[in-house]
Design an enzyme around this catalytic site. Sequence first.
Site, PDB file in Angstrom:
ATOM      1  CB  SER A   7      -0.946  -0.001   1.204  1.00 51.32           C
ATOM      2  OG  SER A   7      -0.232  -0.215   2.396  1.00 51.32           O
ATOM      3  CD  GLU A   9       0.359   7.680   5.194  1.00 46.77           C
ATOM      4  OE1 GLU A   9       0.268   6.563   5.763  1.00 46.77           O
ATOM      5  OE2 GLU A   9       0.744   8.704   5.788  1.00 46.77           O
ATOM      6  CB  ALA A  43      -5.317  16.211  13.728  1.00 46.78           C
ATOM      7  CG  HIS A  68      -4.767   8.353   6.864  1.00 42.92           C
ATOM      8  ND1 HIS A  68      -3.486   8.372   7.387  1.00 42.92           N
ATOM      9  CD2 HIS A  68      -4.723   7.511   5.794  1.00 42.92           C
ATOM     10  CE1 HIS A  68      -2.702   7.573   6.665  1.00 42.92           C
ATOM     11  NE2 HIS A  68      -3.429   7.049   5.696  1.00 42.92           N
ATOM     12  NE  ARG A  98      -3.569  11.758  20.085  1.00 48.56           N
ATOM     13  CZ  ARG A  98      -2.522  12.003  20.831  1.00 48.56           C
ATOM     14  NH1 ARG A  98      -2.518  11.640  22.095  1.00 48.56           N
ATOM     15  NH2 ARG A  98      -1.455  12.585  20.332  1.00 48.56           N
ATOM     16  CG  ASP A 100       0.021  14.091  16.756  1.00 49.59           C
ATOM     17  OD1 ASP A 100      -0.311  13.776  17.904  1.00 49.59           O
ATOM     18  OD2 ASP A 100       0.828  13.456  16.054  1.00 49.59           O
ATOM     19  CB  ALA A 115      -6.894   5.724  17.850  1.00 53.22           C
ATOM     20  CG  HIS A 141       2.248   7.854  20.626  1.00 56.47           C
ATOM     21  ND1 HIS A 141       2.010   8.865  21.523  1.00 56.47           N
ATOM     22  CD2 HIS A 141       1.829   8.306  19.421  1.00 56.47           C
ATOM     23  CE1 HIS A 141       1.434   9.883  20.871  1.00 56.47           C
ATOM     24  NE2 HIS A 141       1.320   9.562  19.601  1.00 56.47           N
ATOM     25  CE  LYS A 157      -3.962   2.182  18.403  1.00 59.23           C
ATOM     26  NZ  LYS A 157      -3.185   3.284  17.792  1.00 59.23           N
ATOM     27  CD  GLN A 168       5.454   7.384  12.832  1.00 59.14           C
ATOM     28  OE1 GLN A 168       5.613   7.396  11.601  1.00 59.14           O
ATOM     29  NE2 GLN A 168       4.663   8.219  13.444  1.00 59.14           N
ATOM     30  CG  PHE A 208       8.752  14.112   8.915  1.00 52.31           C
ATOM     31  CD1 PHE A 208       7.831  15.102   9.166  1.00 52.31           C
ATOM     32  CD2 PHE A 208       8.818  13.577   7.621  1.00 52.31           C
ATOM     33  CE1 PHE A 208       7.006  15.571   8.163  1.00 52.31           C
ATOM     34  CE2 PHE A 208       8.002  14.040   6.616  1.00 52.31           C
ATOM     35  CZ  PHE A 208       7.098  15.037   6.892  1.00 52.31           C
ATOM     36  CG  HIS A 258       1.413   1.909   4.629  1.00 47.62           C
ATOM     37  ND1 HIS A 258       0.217   2.005   3.952  1.00 47.62           N
ATOM     38  CD2 HIS A 258       1.656   3.162   5.126  1.00 47.62           C
ATOM     39  CE1 HIS A 258      -0.254   3.248   4.042  1.00 47.62           C
ATOM     40  NE2 HIS A 258       0.606   3.967   4.744  1.00 47.62           N
TER      41      HIS A 258
HETATM   42  P1  FAD Z   1      -3.769   6.555  20.015  1.00 50.05           P
HETATM   43  O1  FAD Z   1      -3.767   5.131  19.683  1.00 50.05           O
HETATM   44  O2  FAD Z   1      -5.014   7.135  20.627  1.00 50.05           O
HETATM   45  O3  FAD Z   1      -2.528   6.798  21.012  1.00 50.05           O
HETATM   46  C1  FAD Z   1      -2.105   8.116  21.346  1.00 50.05           C
HETATM   47  C2  FAD Z   1      -1.391   8.110  22.695  1.00 50.05           C
HETATM   48  O4  FAD Z   1      -2.334   7.917  23.752  1.00 50.05           O
HETATM   49  C3  FAD Z   1      -0.362   6.993  22.879  1.00 50.05           C
HETATM   50  O5  FAD Z   1       0.676   7.501  23.666  1.00 50.05           O
HETATM   51  C4  FAD Z   1      -1.128   5.902  23.616  1.00 50.05           C
HETATM   52  O6  FAD Z   1      -0.269   5.097  24.408  1.00 50.05           O
HETATM   53  C5  FAD Z   1      -2.083   6.725  24.472  1.00 50.05           C
HETATM   54  N1  FAD Z   1      -3.400   6.083  24.598  1.00 50.05           N
HETATM   55  C6  FAD Z   1      -4.107   5.473  23.608  1.00 50.05           C
HETATM   56  N2  FAD Z   1      -5.295   5.046  24.070  1.00 50.05           N
HETATM   57  C7  FAD Z   1      -5.363   5.395  25.365  1.00 50.05           C
HETATM   58  C8  FAD Z   1      -6.356   5.256  26.362  1.00 50.05           C
HETATM   59  N3  FAD Z   1      -7.537   4.664  26.093  1.00 50.05           N
HETATM   60  N4  FAD Z   1      -6.103   5.745  27.609  1.00 50.05           N
HETATM   61  C9  FAD Z   1      -4.918   6.357  27.870  1.00 50.05           C
HETATM   62  N5  FAD Z   1      -3.935   6.517  26.959  1.00 50.05           N
HETATM   63  C10 FAD Z   1      -4.149   6.062  25.721  1.00 50.05           C
HETATM   64  N6  FAD Z   1      -1.871  11.996  12.074  1.00 50.05           N
HETATM   65  C11 FAD Z   1      -2.742  12.844  11.493  1.00 50.05           C
HETATM   66  O7  FAD Z   1      -3.043  13.896  12.055  1.00 50.05           O
HETATM   67  N7  FAD Z   1      -3.303  12.548  10.272  1.00 50.05           N
HETATM   68  C12 FAD Z   1      -3.038  11.390   9.614  1.00 50.05           C
HETATM   69  O8  FAD Z   1      -3.556  11.164   8.529  1.00 50.05           O
HETATM   70  C13 FAD Z   1      -2.130  10.472  10.220  1.00 50.05           C
HETATM   71  N8  FAD Z   1      -1.846   9.281   9.634  1.00 50.05           N
HETATM   72  C14 FAD Z   1      -1.040   8.373  10.280  1.00 50.05           C
HETATM   73  C15 FAD Z   1      -0.828   7.110   9.726  1.00 50.05           C
HETATM   74  C16 FAD Z   1      -0.037   6.172  10.370  1.00 50.05           C
HETATM   75  C17 FAD Z   1       0.152   4.818   9.744  1.00 50.05           C
HETATM   76  C18 FAD Z   1       0.588   6.496  11.590  1.00 50.05           C
HETATM   77  C19 FAD Z   1       1.484   5.498  12.283  1.00 50.05           C
HETATM   78  C20 FAD Z   1       0.393   7.750  12.162  1.00 50.05           C
HETATM   79  C21 FAD Z   1      -0.430   8.691  11.531  1.00 50.05           C
HETATM   80  N9  FAD Z   1      -0.698   9.948  12.091  1.00 50.05           N
HETATM   81  C22 FAD Z   1      -1.561  10.825  11.475  1.00 50.05           C
HETATM   82  C23 FAD Z   1      -0.053  10.332  13.334  1.00 50.05           C
HETATM   83  C24 FAD Z   1      -0.928   9.989  14.565  1.00 50.05           C
HETATM   84  O9  FAD Z   1      -2.154  10.657  14.492  1.00 50.05           O
HETATM   85  C25 FAD Z   1      -0.149  10.417  15.795  1.00 50.05           C
HETATM   86  O10 FAD Z   1       0.943   9.579  15.987  1.00 50.05           O
HETATM   87  C26 FAD Z   1      -0.985  10.577  17.065  1.00 50.05           C
HETATM   88  O11 FAD Z   1      -0.157  11.217  18.050  1.00 50.05           O
HETATM   89  C27 FAD Z   1      -1.451   9.278  17.668  1.00 50.05           C
HETATM   90  O12 FAD Z   1      -2.441   8.707  16.941  1.00 50.05           O
HETATM   91  P2  FAD Z   1      -2.938   7.212  17.305  1.00 50.05           P
HETATM   92  O13 FAD Z   1      -4.087   6.935  16.456  1.00 50.05           O
HETATM   93  O14 FAD Z   1      -1.808   6.285  17.307  1.00 50.05           O
HETATM   94  O15 FAD Z   1      -3.417   7.487  18.817  1.00 50.05           O
END
Ligand code: FAD
Length: 278
Positions: A7, A9, A43, A68, A98, A100, A115, A141, A157, A168, A208, A258
């Site tokens: 895939s 991106e 975001a 996304h 989630r 940023d 997320a 993370h 998740k 990542q 980055f 990917h």
């Molecule tokens: P989460 O899984 O929610 O985790 C975020 C943090 O919170 C982690 O430290 C985790 O340990 C903690 N956490 C998670 N769940 C809980 C809970 N229930 N209680 C307490 N703590 C918790 N960003 C964008 O803005 N747009 C994009 O399109 C985008 N695409 C991406 C694609 C990929 C493949 C990757 C790897 C990252 C991408 N990102 C993108 C970056 C991503 O949004 C950031 O890394 C963000 O900080 C975390 O997103 P996440 O979905 O992993 O969050």
Amino acid sequence: MDNFRLSFEFFPTKTEEGTKKLYNTRDKLAELNPDFFSVTYGAGGSTRNNTIDIVNGLNQKGISTAPHLSCVGESRDNIKELLNHYAQNDVDRIVALRGDLPSGMATSSGELKYANELVELIKKEHGDRFHLEVAAYPEMHPQANNYEDDLLNFKRKVDAGADSAITQYFFNIDSYLYFVDRCLDMGIETPIVPGIMPITNYTKLARFSDACGAEIPRWIRKQLEAYGDDNESIMKFGEEVMTLMCEDLVENGVPGLHFYTLNQADPCLNIWKNLNLW
Ligand code: FAD
């Protein structure tokens, strides 16, 4: 290699020229017959319309394209509206995140904090309509309290219904292999596909990587620094390093690759061709 998944991106473009370039990149990469393309989302909704337009445009060209979708800074209603739009427009896969928010905006804003809550919402609203991808962090993370908590949060998740994960990017294969082993120990059998960042520009890569917590090993960093402005050497070395890394990953049985294309086709195409998988 039957189930091996490929895939690519893209990020949503803002100008006509950028969009034209993106479609050219798409056409070149489509020749590899990837399983899907994906398009990032700013975001808080900053690229909402651009992401939608590009996903719809790419989807119509025959290869499944996954938007996304991030939840931070969004209301449930906004997210539901976007999901309904995608459901009505033949989207079959979503990368659920989630996100940023830009600095200055509180990460806690919005109705969903993490997320796993977004995955729960998508499952509740649309059942198995979408294949759900989530993010994974072999090097942890950057905001996680510690490695173990981050693993448990990744599991949330998966338990909420994620079908597969994309990592990542990383340059330390051991971190990926260890992460997958730990997931297996926890009963997580969901495919975890490595995210591959081709090396094309040292300054941007260093910036980055600092922000997202991906470590550039010293031997790679030093070599790239030594090339200075010599882009040709950076590209050549980058291609060599990433080909070796992907070869190693494939030998270790990864479920797919990917590529973070940064909207450029050639660095990904070159690595893929060097791998000579087919
Ligand atoms: P989460 O899984 O929610 O985790 C975020 C943090 O919170 C982690 O430290 C985790 O340990 C903690 N956490 C998670 N769940 C809980 C809970 N229930 N209680 C307490 N703590 C918790 N960003 C964008 O803005 N747009 C994009 O399109 C985008 N695409 C991406 C694609 C990929 C493949 C990757 C790897 C990252 C991408 N990102 C993108 C970056 C991503 O949004 C950031 O890394 C963000 O900080 C975390 O997103 P996440 O979905 O992993 O969050």
